[in-house]
Each structure stands twice: as structure tokens, then as C-alpha cells.
Write a protein that holds these residues in place. Structure first.
Motif, PDB file in Angstrom:
ATOM      1  N   GLU A 121      46.078  35.460  32.417  1.00  0.00           N
ATOM      2  CA  GLU A 121      47.330  35.392  31.655  1.00  0.00           C
ATOM      3  C   GLU A 121      47.101  34.830  30.262  1.00  0.00           C
ATOM      4  N   LEU A 122      46.173  33.878  30.140  1.00  0.00           N
ATOM      5  CA  LEU A 122      45.899  33.275  28.838  1.00  0.00           C
ATOM      6  C   LEU A 122      45.073  34.190  27.941  1.00  0.00           C
ATOM      7  N   VAL A 123      44.202  34.977  28.553  1.00  0.00           N
ATOM      8  CA  VAL A 123      43.290  35.829  27.776  1.00  0.00           C
ATOM      9  C   VAL A 123      43.919  37.172  27.425  1.00  0.00           C
ATOM     10  N   ALA A 124      44.808  37.664  28.281  1.00  0.00           N
ATOM     11  CA  ALA A 124      45.355  39.017  28.114  1.00  0.00           C
ATOM     12  C   ALA A 124      45.900  39.303  26.717  1.00  0.00           C
ATOM     13  N   PRO A 125      46.643  38.378  26.067  1.00  0.00           N
ATOM     14  CA  PRO A 125      47.193  38.706  24.747  1.00  0.00           C
ATOM     15  C   PRO A 125      46.137  39.022  23.680  1.00  0.00           C
ATOM     16  N   VAL A 150      56.596  40.174  25.128  1.00  0.00           N
ATOM     17  CA  VAL A 150      57.146  38.811  25.067  1.00  0.00           C
ATOM     18  C   VAL A 150      57.817  38.490  26.399  1.00  0.00           C
ATOM     19  N   ALA A 151      57.372  37.417  27.036  1.00  0.00           N
ATOM     20  CA  ALA A 151      57.952  36.995  28.311  1.00  0.00           C
ATOM     21  C   ALA A 151      59.384  36.532  28.106  1.00  0.00           C
ATOM     22  N   ASP A 152      60.206  36.714  29.127  1.00  0.00           N
ATOM     23  CA  ASP A 152      61.627  36.360  29.035  1.00  0.00           C
ATOM     24  C   ASP A 152      61.834  34.892  28.689  1.00  0.00           C
ATOM     25  N   ASP A 153      61.049  34.018  29.318  1.00  0.00           N
ATOM     26  CA  ASP A 153      61.254  32.588  29.051  1.00  0.00           C
ATOM     27  C   ASP A 153      60.829  32.222  27.636  1.00  0.00           C
ATOM     28  N   ALA A 154      59.830  32.952  27.113  1.00  0.00           N
ATOM     29  CA  ALA A 154      59.403  32.686  25.741  1.00  0.00           C
ATOM     30  C   ALA A 154      60.466  33.143  24.742  1.00  0.00           C
ATOM     31  N   PHE A 173      56.381  25.483  15.682  1.00  0.00           N
ATOM     32  CA  PHE A 173      55.421  26.555  15.945  1.00  0.00           C
ATOM     33  C   PHE A 173      55.737  27.395  17.183  1.00  0.00           C
ATOM     34  N   GLY A 174      56.856  27.108  17.869  1.00  0.00           N
ATOM     35  CA  GLY A 174      57.222  27.891  19.052  1.00  0.00           C
ATOM     36  C   GLY A 174      57.346  29.376  18.770  1.00  0.00           C
ATOM     37  N   ARG A 176      53.875  34.319  24.985  1.00  0.00           N
ATOM     38  CA  ARG A 176      54.065  33.312  26.030  1.00  0.00           C
ATOM     39  C   ARG A 176      54.581  32.017  25.438  1.00  0.00           C
ATOM     40  N   ARG A 177      55.226  31.226  26.282  1.00  0.00           N
ATOM     41  CA  ARG A 177      55.613  29.875  25.872  1.00  0.00           C
ATOM     42  C   ARG A 177      54.407  28.956  25.831  1.00  0.00           C
ATOM     43  N   VAL A 178      53.489  29.170  26.785  1.00  0.00           N
ATOM     44  CA  VAL A 178      52.270  28.373  26.865  1.00  0.00           C
ATOM     45  C   VAL A 178      51.096  29.289  26.568  1.00  0.00           C
ATOM     46  N   SER A 179      50.262  28.866  25.635  1.00  0.00           N
ATOM     47  CA  SER A 179      49.157  29.724  25.224  1.00  0.00           C
ATOM     48  C   SER A 179      47.978  28.864  24.811  1.00  0.00           C
ATOM     49  N   PRO A 180      46.840  29.474  24.529  1.00  0.00           N
ATOM     50  CA  PRO A 180      45.726  28.713  23.959  1.00  0.00           C
ATOM     51  C   PRO A 180      46.135  28.127  22.603  1.00  0.00           C
TER      52      PRO A 180
END
Length: 514
Positions: free
Chosen positions: A396-400, A410-414, A475-476, A485-489
Motif C-alpha cells: 500500500e505504501l509503495v503502490a503510489p 485518492v482514498a475516501d478517507d484521504a 501538508f495534508g 493516502r492519508r498516511v504515506s512515506p
């Protein structure tokens, strides 16, 4: 020595000590197989002995053909390798019980001839009715010896006759019920009944086969779960009747759930040894975890527990007297912590190689990634190595980093957390980043300036200072634009890896939706 002897005399087999693990191929290997293998192997390597893998496949009703290969694959994945076994050979081959059927019959004949065993023609229906009646009367369950001393013809005149007999041990009234255990000291076991040692299909039961195989393979120490304590008097009795020297016994405590119940494959997915690789655990972390079960950690000079160790370190300090006989709790939270620590200690190149199969499985990368894709993976891996506890979390972190810049999902929560000023932030960031030169815009021979430090400086000046937005909120929208994502590298390092053009395209793509 028995009438049937191995090709190599027991005294001539290699290794001063010979230990074995003997799983049954009746489904996915149980994590207990790795647990037993670890303690066996730690002692063997410490003492310069030999470790054997034997496949106990006499239970044909539950036999599964793919299970044996799973045993090989999972134990090798853990680095718990054997010196002799079905796939590597050895002086005691064959190492599958189903291929050793001719080994057992001579021992059965000797026991019958000496009066230590007898034929039993009782049908399964008759035995079931007998046990049911014993339970109803609250009597000890066990065979009632209807067939003892009778010929086949005599037995055929009585109810519940089966024409194909089994062979049972004749357990004497004065059978020794105590034995010495390397972990538990002097142990007492319940009195056994007249155990079947040869089934009607000609296959030996576990009790005969394990004694014969351990003798013929020169096993010096039998390490197994505590559930076999009650069977040990039968085995010692067989050794004595056959004139064989019994091995030393060590009965390991059973692995237990947090509610103290026995961990089982039927109720616990983590009881399957294949589950740990599927879930992204490192083999060295699982070995480390298993080594903490039923065994105290080492201590440093200040007396603090040292919970991280390698197999080699565990083996060097191993001592049977230190094994705790109380069943250890299989705490997955502790394993998750250990796994995260081991992940962070990997060399960056090693970490990238470890997550690659999980990325391919998730479709992030193809089966044959390009050099460019692998080069980017090495950079991205360095960003996420401290952020995951399971290798499965990498996808999930690498895919973008491997999607088209104008197609970041863009994820719904993001999207939901984008504030009213998201468009303003994206506009200011785009303007600021446009002014940051990349390597293609700099003076020939100069250092490229599209680096995380320059990117961060430009964005803080434009968004935090220019728009007066707190850094926590500033920076969100940019994180969402870059990763979806809301959470990313880390954001600035991610932009550096993506490059200037890709970053600006991603900002523009999200801006167009607002």
C-alpha cells in the motif's frame, strides 16, 4: 540387536548425538513443528551432532500429498535445515515411514513370539460399544482383553468379530510408569492399556513405528510435545522387550493461546506454519520469537533481558535445564514487535529484496520488473523500512510510486480530510515547486537541486509562512495529491523520488477535482 537391522549399524552412524523431528503430512505444517525443530537443532549444532527429518505418514486416512513439500519449504525458509531426510538422503534411508513397512514386521513377530503382544479380532463397532459402556459405568477406558489367549477360531464364535486382526501390546500389571526427562526430571505417567501396535491394514501405529525408527536411525534424544508423556511408558516397554537402549527424553511444553487453550490449526490461523510467510513475517523474527517461548532470554552486563538474538546465539547458550515446563503463551503482539525490530535492522538492499515478492503478489510490480523499477524500489524501500511491522504492509505504501501521475487513486478517507483551504494550498505549493530547479534545469556540472531539503524549504515558505497554516495541517493536501493516502512515506523525500514533473502533475490532478 533385532533380526532386522539397518544397513549401517547404529554404532557406526555419523554424529555423537542424533536428534530428529518427525511431522505427519496431514495438512499445513503446524507451527509446533518449527518450535520442536528449533530446540532440537539448537542442541544438535551446539554438540556437533546430526539433525534428521523423518516423515511419519502411516496415517493414510489423513495423508495429504502436498503437505510433505510444505514441511520442506517452511523449515528451510526458517533456516532450520536437516542433515538427513527424505529429500537429502542419508545412511538410514528411507526416511518416510510408508517406505519402511518391511522394517516393522520382524519386530512385531518377535513381540508375538515372546508373548509380549497378541492378535485382536474385535470389530470397531464392538470396541466403540465397549468404551461407551465403560464411560457409562465411569470405569477406566481401555481394551478388555477379550481376544487375549484365544485362537482366531475361538474368537470367531464370540460377538463383534473382525476377520482382519490388529496386534496389541500385552502391558504387564507391573509396568514401570516413571521415567527421567531432561526438562522435567523424574516424571510419572498414567498406566497404559494394551495399545495397538500393528493396524489391520498392515501399517504400524505411531507407538511401534517411532520406537523402531528411532532405534534404527540411532536417535539418542527424543524431543517432543508434552502430550506424549502418557505414551512414554509404552515406548520404554517396547525398547526393553526388544533388547534396545532407549533414548533420552525431553518433553516440551505445549504452545498455548492467551486463554491457556492449546493452539490448534482448526481454531488458530497462526498455528499454520505457512501463515507466517503469507503474513509478511521475517523468518529470523519467527525463530527469535520461538526461542523466547519456554526459554529465558540472555542478560546483558547490567542484568537486562536481551530479547533479540540469532539462532547461533540461542544455540550457543542452550541448556535443557533452562527450558520452562509451563506451556508458553503464543503472544502475536510480541511477535509483531520483534518482526518490526528485525525489519528495521535489515540492510536496505535486503529489505527491498524481501518486499519485492509481496509487491508482485499485490500487482504493484510485474513478474519481471525493469531496472528502472528496481532502482526506484530501492529508494522507496529506504523511506518505508521504519514504518511497517509486516512485509505485507509495503504494497500500500509503495503502490503510489508505480502508477501514472495523472491516475493516482485518492482514498475516501484521504479526500474526506481535505480542508476548505486545500485548493489554496495546492496552488501555493505548485507555484513554489515550479521555481525549484531539477537536475535538467541546473547549470551543467552543478549539483541538482530537486532534493528533499530544497523541496521542504520551498513548501514551508509558501504554505506554512505564506498562508499561515500550521505545519500539522499544511501538508495534508500535498500528501493526498502525491500518494492518494492519508498516511504515506515521508512527503518531501517522496517528491524527490518522483521527480519534479511527476510531482507537479499529481498536484494538478488533485487540484482539478476540487
Amino acid at each position: 540387536m533385532s533380526e532386522h537391522t539397518p544397513d549401517v549399524p547404529v554404532s557406526d552412524l555419523p554424529g555423537p548425538l542424533r536428534l530428529r523431528v518427525a511431522p505427519s503430512p496431514t495438512g499445513d505444517p503446524h507451527v509446533g513443528t518449527a518450535y520442536m525443530s528449533l530446540f532440537n537443532l539448537a542442541f544438535v549444532r551446539q554438540q556437533g551432532g546430526r539433525f534428521l527429518l523423518r516423515i511419519e505418514d502411516t496415517d493414510r486416512a489423513r495423508f495429504r500429498e502436498d503437505s510433505e513439500q510444505q514441511v520442506f519449504d517452511t523449515l528451510r525458509w526458517l533456516g532450520l535445515t536437516w542433515d538427513e531426510g527424505p529429500d537429502v538422503g542419508g545412511p538410514c534411508a528411507p526416511y518416510r515411514q510408508s517406505e519402511r513397512l518391511t522394517s516393522y514386521q520382524p519386530y512385531v513377530e518377535r513381540l508375538l513370539a515372546a508373548g509380549h503382544a497378541y492378535h485382536c479380532w474385535c470389530s470397531t463397532e464392538r470396541l466403540a460399544a465397549m468404551r461407551e459402556e465403560q464411560q457409562r459405568l465411569k470405569q477406566p477406558t481401555g481394551y478388555d482383553r477379550m481376544c487375549l489367549g484365544r485362537t482366531e477360531a475361538e474368537r470367531a464364535q464370540l460377538p463383534g468379530f473382525s476377520p482382519t486382526p490388529v496386534v496389541r501390546m500385552l502391558v504387564p500389571d507391573d509396568v514401570e510408569l516413571q521415567f527421567d526427562d531432561l526438562i522435567r526430571g523424574r516424571v510419572s505417567a498414567p498406566r497404559p492399556d494394551d495399545q495397538v501396535i500393528l493396524k489391520a491394514d498392515g501399517f504400524p501405529t505411531y507407538h511401534l513405528a517411532v520406537v523402531v525408527d528411532d532405534h534404527e536411525m540411532g536417535i539418542t534424544h527424543v524431543v517432543r510435545g508434552e502430550e506424549w508423556i502418557s505414551s512414554t511408558p509404552k515406548h520404554v516397554l517396547l525398547y526393553r522387550w526388544l533388547g534396545l537402549t532407549p533414548p533420552a527424553f525431553a518433553h516440551m511444553p505445549l504452545l498455548r493461546n492467551t486463554n491457556k487453550s492449546k493452539i490448534s490449526k482448526r481454531k488458530n490461523p497462526e498455528a499454520r506454519l505457512t501463515w507466517f510467510e503469507e503474513e509478511g513475517y521475517l523468518p529470523e523474527a519467527l525463530v527469535n520469537f520461538l526461542g523466547l517461548l519456554a526459554y529465558p532470554p540472555a542478560q546483558d552486563a547490567e542484568g537486562n533481558d536481551v530479547e533479540l538474538f540469532t539462532f547461533e546465539e540461542f544455540s550457543q547458550r542452550f541448556d535443557w535445564s533452562q527450558v520452562n515446563p509451563v506451556g508458553p503463551i503464543f503472544d502475536l503482539k510480541k511477535l509483531d514487535w520483534l518482526n518490526g525490530v528485525h525489519i528495521r535492522e535489515l540492510a536496505p538492499e535486503d529489505f527491498a529484496a524481501r518486499i519485492l515478492p509481496f509487491l508482485q503478489r499485490a500487482g504493484v510490480l510485474g513478474a519481471d520488473p525493469t531496472l528502472g523499477e528496481l532502482g526506484r524500489l530501492k529508494e522507496v524501500a529506504a523511506l518505508i523500512q521504519t514504518r511497517i511491522a509486516h512485509l505485507t504492509e509495503a504494497a500500500e505504501l509503495v503502490a503510489p510510486f508505480y502508477v501514472a501521475d495523472d491516475a493516482v487513486e485518492v482514498a475516501d478517507d484521504a479526500r474526506a480530510q481535505l480542508g476548505e483551504n486545500a485548493a489554496q494550498v495546492l496552488d501555493a505549493a505548485t507555484a513554489a515547486l515550479t521555481e525549484v530547479p531539477d537536475e535538467h534545469e541546473g547549470v551543467l556540472g552543478s549539483e541538482p537541486t530537486w532534493r528533499a531539503e530544497a523541496i521542504e524549504t520551498a513548501l514551508r515558505t509558501a504554505v506554512v509562512e505564506g498562508l499561515g497554516i500550521k505545519p500539522k495541517l499544511a501538508f495534508g493536501p500535498l500528501r493526498t495529491a502525491v500518494s492518494g493516502r492519508r498516511v504515506s512515506p515521508p512527503l518531501f523525500e517522496s517528491m524527490e523520488i518522483l521527480g519534479k514533473g511527476a510531482t507537479l502533475t499529481r498536484l494538478a490532478t488533485l487540484r482539478a477535482t476540487l
